[in-house]
Enzyme design. Sequence first.
Site, PDB file in Angstrom:
ATOM      1  CB  VAL A  42      -5.457 -17.788  26.592  1.00 11.13           C
ATOM      2  CG1 VAL A  42      -4.839 -16.730  27.489  1.00 11.13           C
ATOM      3  CG2 VAL A  42      -6.630 -18.451  27.309  1.00 11.13           C
ATOM      4  CD  GLU A 112      -4.790  -9.816  11.869  1.00 14.01           C
ATOM      5  OE1 GLU A 112      -4.860 -10.999  11.502  1.00 14.01           O
ATOM      6  OE2 GLU A 112      -4.906  -9.486  13.058  1.00 14.01           O
ATOM      7  CB  THR A 151      -3.641 -36.557  30.527  1.00 10.81           C
ATOM      8  OG1 THR A 151      -2.832 -35.536  31.109  1.00 10.81           O
ATOM      9  CG2 THR A 151      -3.046 -36.980  29.185  1.00 10.81           C
ATOM     10  CG  ASP A 205      -2.354 -34.563  23.714  1.00  8.82           C
ATOM     11  OD1 ASP A 205      -1.357 -35.231  23.410  1.00  8.82           O
ATOM     12  OD2 ASP A 205      -2.322 -33.644  24.547  1.00  8.82           O
ATOM     13  CG  HIS A 226       2.325 -15.945  12.558  1.00  7.50           C
ATOM     14  ND1 HIS A 226       3.114 -14.810  12.505  1.00  7.50           N
ATOM     15  CD2 HIS A 226       1.038 -15.501  12.650  1.00  7.50           C
ATOM     16  CE1 HIS A 226       2.335 -13.748  12.567  1.00  7.50           C
ATOM     17  NE2 HIS A 226       1.071 -14.131  12.653  1.00  7.50           N
ATOM     18  NE  ARG A 272      -1.320 -15.156   9.641  1.00  9.75           N
ATOM     19  CZ  ARG A 272      -2.113 -15.382  10.677  1.00  9.75           C
ATOM     20  NH1 ARG A 272      -2.477 -16.618  10.968  1.00  9.75           N
ATOM     21  NH2 ARG A 272      -2.540 -14.380  11.412  1.00  9.75           N
ATOM     22  CG  HIS A 329       0.111 -19.198  13.912  1.00  8.70           C
ATOM     23  ND1 HIS A 329       0.154 -18.746  15.216  1.00  8.70           N
ATOM     24  CD2 HIS A 329      -0.921 -18.526  13.314  1.00  8.70           C
ATOM     25  CE1 HIS A 329      -0.788 -17.838  15.395  1.00  8.70           C
ATOM     26  NE2 HIS A 329      -1.468 -17.693  14.269  1.00  8.70           N
ATOM     27  CD  GLU A 353      -4.675 -24.946  15.674  1.00  7.61           C
ATOM     28  OE1 GLU A 353      -3.554 -25.101  15.149  1.00  7.61           O
ATOM     29  OE2 GLU A 353      -4.863 -24.218  16.675  1.00  7.61           O
ATOM     30  NE  ARG A 364      -5.708 -19.719  11.299  1.00  5.48           N
ATOM     31  CZ  ARG A 364      -5.295 -18.571  11.827  1.00  5.48           C
ATOM     32  NH1 ARG A 364      -6.010 -17.472  11.660  1.00  5.48           N
ATOM     33  NH2 ARG A 364      -4.163 -18.511  12.502  1.00  5.48           N
ATOM     34  CG  LEU A 370      -9.919 -15.741  17.769  1.00  2.00           C
ATOM     35  CD1 LEU A 370      -9.857 -14.390  18.471  1.00  2.00           C
ATOM     36  CD2 LEU A 370      -9.794 -16.861  18.792  1.00  2.00           C
TER      37      LEU A 370
END
Length: 521
Positions: A42, A112, A151, A205, A226, A272, A329, A353, A364, A370
């Site tokens: 998101v 980018e 969870t 997790d 990042h 990066r 990041h 990820e 990356r 994405l």
Amino acid sequence: MREVDVIIVGSGLSALIAAYSLCKHKKVMILTKGEKSDSNSVLAQGGVAVAMSEDDHWLHHLRDTIEAGSSHCNEFIAKKLVQLGPLFIKQLMDRGMSFDRHQSGELMLGQEGAHRKRRILHAGGDATGREFMHFLQQLIVQDVHIIEHQTVQDLIIDNGCCIGVVSRDQKGRVLPFYAQHVILATGGCGHLYSYTSNSAVATGDGLAMAYRAGAALIDLEFIQFHPTLLHSHHRSGGLVSEAVRGEGAILVNERNEAIMEGVHPLKDLAPRDVVARFIFERMQQGEQISLAIDDIQHFEKRFPTITSLCEKAHVDLKTKRIPVVPGAHFLMGGIKVNEHGETTIPRLYAVGEVACSGVHGANRLASNSLLECIVFGQLVAETILNKQEHVKIKPIRYRSERHATDSVYLPSKFAVRHQMMTHAGIIRTEDTLKQLIYQFEESLAHASTSLLGYTNEQLNLINMLTVGKLVAQSALERKESRGAHFRSDYPFQHNEQWGQKRIMKQLREKEQHQFNSVMGR
């Protein structure tokens, strides 16, 4: 007994892509730790990298991916990513996903760091992730059962196969869920660090539960920091997308000196790890680094999400300066998977990820995340649909244990995140890593081997300590600096070349001439 065909743990882009591809043929359930909108997907601003313009080609994209990956990519899987990307993106566009376009109708393509071509598709300006998620949520709303605030504690393994998960609701009640196939799509572990662009649910997790189940994990030392998180009042206030630099912003210090001049041929759009490390070093010397956005016209319209972040942090954009700090990041490592998303445990898959296919190598390439979710979310679904055998599942009885967990000492989340940033952050040494491992092992030694009696908060801390220790151990074992992993006591990587000869061998003979042309040979 709660049994479905496929359980997906997590609700980000890779989870939704897999769910959409499966739900017309299988009974699919999504279990998510927070609300269905809580994910790194998101928050994704920059867009999705894909070679779709007339002057671009997947071979260009492959070269940029492998160069950024610092000779550590699985070239076969990286090739699959960039080749299938345009096809799957076009399929989503045919189904109604829209991207920003010029008035002429042509797709707007951003640029980018470490991309030699403009190939970043974006939607809603800098709200690509949010637009993607809304689009996919609408596609699956009638066919996929999503249960929020679950969870997931551990995987259920029977006869060496994964047959389900043990989960806990908000009240701490233990609930087993069973399935023929389980997909982990839990995201990364950015919230192990004090400064991060990640959602608060990204605490590793999925990595911890896979580790406890005996699945192989690899490359955990490769955590991308990042370069540009919004920095206000000693806190990170969210991501300032690399697309801002792609549109002309430059990194400056208080004296308005362009700090990336002479550091790398690509300057502010260098990979990066290079930019993040250099900013970190300048900040260690007491400098404040900012993005100068003087040359970006209509900034508020092009970057509405970042504008909103600045407003919330009381950063005045009229000054044309956005203060930034590097932060955790993206995790390039994770649960070891093949190109089909299969882990080392039968019927357990990982995607996004949390998974590591080697596609990103040691670092990356911007906006490949994405694309990874889209391509491999689709491929893992196809793998499951092609499996015909059915496993008979015997339910296991679970009940919450009662023991005095209040007396168990666990450090605070603040302490864990501070220790990770200090000892296993942008620059690492043998001494700091050993110190971190010792401290986390001491904390874990006090924890019970059974997790059923802990609160959800305590379970989260145990997962953070477990993954933090694994990251530090991996970083300690890699006695070199490569990509996002930098050891000041081993500052150089063993192989400075980026694997060109190996790529050549893996390309088919009929593609060789085209590849040579792209490489300028």
